[in-house]
Design an enzyme around this catalytic site. Structure first.
Site, PDB file in Angstrom:
ATOM      1  N   GLU A  16     -15.040 -55.746   8.878  1.00  0.00           N
ATOM      2  CA  GLU A  16     -15.728 -55.298  10.087  1.00  0.00           C
ATOM      3  C   GLU A  16     -17.238 -55.117   9.941  1.00  0.00           C
ATOM      4  O   GLU A  16     -17.933 -55.065  10.941  1.00  0.00           O
ATOM      5  CB  GLU A  16     -15.103 -54.012  10.608  1.00  0.00           C
ATOM      6  CG  GLU A  16     -13.723 -54.234  11.149  1.00  0.00           C
ATOM      7  CD  GLU A  16     -13.104 -53.013  11.762  1.00  0.00           C
ATOM      8  OE1 GLU A  16     -12.046 -53.171  12.386  1.00  0.00           O
ATOM      9  OE2 GLU A  16     -13.650 -51.903  11.647  1.00  0.00           O
ATOM     10  N   ILE A 105     -17.007 -49.009  14.983  1.00  0.00           N
ATOM     11  CA  ILE A 105     -16.321 -50.304  15.101  1.00  0.00           C
ATOM     12  C   ILE A 105     -14.815 -50.078  15.110  1.00  0.00           C
ATOM     13  O   ILE A 105     -14.287 -49.288  14.318  1.00  0.00           O
ATOM     14  CB  ILE A 105     -16.722 -51.232  13.931  1.00  0.00           C
ATOM     15  CG1 ILE A 105     -18.239 -51.444  13.921  1.00  0.00           C
ATOM     16  CG2 ILE A 105     -15.986 -52.562  14.024  1.00  0.00           C
ATOM     17  CD1 ILE A 105     -18.756 -52.171  12.692  1.00  0.00           C
ATOM     18  N   CYS A 106     -14.130 -50.752  16.007  1.00  0.00           N
ATOM     19  CA  CYS A 106     -12.674 -50.802  16.069  1.00  0.00           C
ATOM     20  C   CYS A 106     -12.068 -49.407  16.100  1.00  0.00           C
ATOM     21  O   CYS A 106     -12.348 -48.632  17.014  1.00  0.00           O
ATOM     22  CB  CYS A 106     -12.135 -51.623  14.911  1.00  0.00           C
ATOM     23  SG  CYS A 106     -10.397 -52.081  15.098  1.00  0.00           S
ATOM     24  N   GLY A 107     -11.251 -49.044  15.127  1.00  0.00           N
ATOM     25  CA  GLY A 107     -10.557 -47.763  15.110  1.00  0.00           C
ATOM     26  C   GLY A 107     -11.444 -46.556  14.909  1.00  0.00           C
ATOM     27  O   GLY A 107     -10.998 -45.424  15.099  1.00  0.00           O
TER      28      GLY A 107
END
Length: 108
Positions: A16, A105-107
């Site tokens: 990521e 980012i993301c989670g």
């Protein structure tokens, strides 16, 4: 010198942050922006990424210097809901209150 702090935590997604780090490296080569990446962790103990890499933080959360900070980057991981992440979330709130960038980012 300004720092982009990259938070390291167990199970963080290796993939990521790759593009971000490459762009920063290229910008630093052209001197367009002088931004140094420092990794930060709850402690200086090694973490294990989702891909199995072992990474050791440069500094701890307590060693982050807000005056020298440009951004805090939080990478997705399976451990974000763990109670031990409360301190970095407090730091993220401090960054935001100071008008500094927080990228999740993301989670994260």
């Amino acid at each position: 010198m300004k720092y982009m702090y990259l938070y390291l935590l167990d199970t963080m997604a290796d993939w990521e942050h790759g593009y971000l780090l490459q762009v920063l490296s290229l910008q630093n080569m052209t001197k367009a922006h002088q931004l140094t990446v420092k990794t930060v962790g709850r402690t200086k103990q090694a973490i294990k990424t989702a891909g199995g890499l072992t990474l050791i933080p440069d500094v701890t959360l307590d060693e982050v210097v807000m005056e020298d900070a440009a951004a805090l980057v939080l990478i997705g991981a399976d451990t974000w809901l763990d109670e031990e992440q409360e301190n970095v979330l407090t730091l993220a709130a401090d960054f935001l209150q100071s008008g500094k960038l927080v990228a999740a980012i993301c989670g994260a």
